[in-house]
Design an enzyme around this catalytic site. Structure first.
Site, mmCIF file in Angstrom:
data_model
loop_
_atom_site.group_PDB
_atom_site.id
_atom_site.type_symbol
_atom_site.label_atom_id
_atom_site.label_comp_id
_atom_site.label_asym_id
_atom_site.label_seq_id
_atom_site.Cartn_x
_atom_site.Cartn_y
_atom_site.Cartn_z
ATOM 1 N N ASP A 100 0.826 -1.217 0.000
ATOM 2 C CA ASP A 100 0.000 0.000 0.000
ATOM 3 C C ASP A 100 0.854 1.258 0.000
ATOM 4 O OD1 ASP A 100 0.881 -0.635 2.519
ATOM 5 O OD2 ASP A 100 -0.985 -0.198 3.548
ATOM 6 N N ASP A 103 7.222 3.929 2.633
ATOM 7 C CA ASP A 103 7.566 5.075 3.481
ATOM 8 C C ASP A 103 9.084 5.053 3.666
ATOM 9 O OD1 ASP A 103 7.722 7.077 5.340
ATOM 10 O OD2 ASP A 103 6.234 6.268 6.700
ATOM 11 N N ASP A 159 -4.143 2.898 8.053
ATOM 12 C CA ASP A 159 -4.828 3.191 9.314
ATOM 13 C C ASP A 159 -4.079 4.182 10.190
ATOM 14 O OD1 ASP A 159 -2.636 1.384 10.034
ATOM 15 O OD2 ASP A 159 -3.624 1.192 11.971
HETATM 16 C C1 PRP Z 1 2.679 0.039 6.916
HETATM 17 C C2 PRP Z 1 2.436 -0.181 5.441
HETATM 18 C C3 PRP Z 1 3.708 -0.786 4.952
HETATM 19 C C4 PRP Z 1 4.747 -0.211 5.875
HETATM 20 C C5 PRP Z 1 5.487 0.867 5.155
HETATM 21 O O1 PRP Z 1 2.336 -1.129 7.590
HETATM 22 O O2 PRP Z 1 1.328 -1.021 5.220
HETATM 23 O O3 PRP Z 1 3.686 -2.190 5.050
HETATM 24 O O4 PRP Z 1 4.067 0.340 7.010
HETATM 25 O O5 PRP Z 1 6.430 1.443 5.983
HETATM 26 P P1 PRP Z 1 8.008 1.415 5.687
HETATM 27 O O6 PRP Z 1 8.191 1.709 4.227
HETATM 28 O O7 PRP Z 1 8.509 2.538 6.554
HETATM 29 O O8 PRP Z 1 8.538 0.101 6.101
HETATM 30 P P2 PRP Z 1 2.114 -1.209 9.162
HETATM 31 O O9 PRP Z 1 3.367 -1.706 9.816
HETATM 32 O O10 PRP Z 1 1.571 0.105 9.671
HETATM 33 O O11 PRP Z 1 1.046 -2.362 9.302
HETATM 34 P P3 PRP Z 1 -0.458 -2.462 8.711
HETATM 35 O O12 PRP Z 1 -0.313 -2.710 7.230
HETATM 36 O O13 PRP Z 1 -1.069 -3.611 9.431
HETATM 37 O O14 PRP Z 1 -1.151 -1.134 8.987
#
Ligand code: PRP
Length: 179
Positions: A100, A103, A159
């Site tokens: 999704d 970051d 979220d």
């Molecule tokens: C979020 C998102 C990615 C990740 C991106 O997941 O869905 O998987 O963070 O961040 P990064 O590029 O800094 O690694 P999260 O850990 O919030 O879990 P979720 O998908 O259950 O919300």
């Protein structure tokens, strides 16, 4: 939910159109690359994946992983643990990770290393969103839906404290909601 959104960045219609384009491009690119397995990382990417696979007019297998990253505070540290693994072998298959949001990129960096070690025929990334200027890991994404600003973004799977995942659009959260 909408009262907590400062600005809608991408409407439901814009997302639908972009995901359709991405799916059409993937169908062209993978016409001679079978079997194709789309892997998503729970939970946020599940919404994107559900729409993306329906935009790909080819046979597609689906599988899921869940990981937990151990970070201090809101940003991930890069230490990632597999909480739920794939249910199938990906050896010799063409794997496309549906994510999704990119970051820091540390979650995807871990996944690419982990899945590469399982000998897929090819491994590519389709990310719906890529934040500008936040990546700490060098990653090449074959498909990117939208570039987005470095704000607290929710909706369409993303979220804050498990809320807003079912928002049909993508928006920036009002700072007073998370501060
Ligand atoms: C979020 C998102 C990615 C990740 C991106 O997941 O869905 O998987 O963070 O961040 P990064 O590029 O800094 O690694 P999260 O850990 O919030 O879990 P979720 O998908 O259950 O919300």
């Amino acid at each position: 939910m909408y009262e907590d959104i400062q600005e809608v960045l991408f409407t439901q219609e814009q997302i639908r159109a972009r995901v359709a384009q991405m799916g059409a491009q993937i169908a062209v690119d993978y016409a001679d690359r079978q079997p194709l397995v789309v892997v998503s990382v729970l939970k946020g990417a599940a919404v994107f994946m559900a729409d993306l696979v329906r935009a790909i007019d080819l046979p597609v297998e689906m599988d899921f992983m869940a990981v937990s990253s151990y970070g201090l505070g809101a940003t991930s540290s890069g230490a990632v643990d597999i909480v739920k693994d794939l249910s199938m072998s990906i050896e010799g298959k063409h794997v496309l990770i549906a994510e999704d949001i990119l970051d820091s990129g540390l979650t995807l960096d871990f996944l690419v290393r982990e899945l590469s070690s399982r000998k897929p025929a090819t491994l590519e990334i389709a990310a719906l969103l890529r934040k500008r200027g936040t990546q700490k890991a060098e990653l090449s994404c074959a498909y990117v839906g939208f570039e987005c600003p470095d704000e607290f973004i929710v909706g369409y799977g993303l979220d804050y404290a498990e809320r807003y995942r079912n928002l049909p659009c993508i928006g920036a959260l009002k700072p007073e909601v998370y501060q």
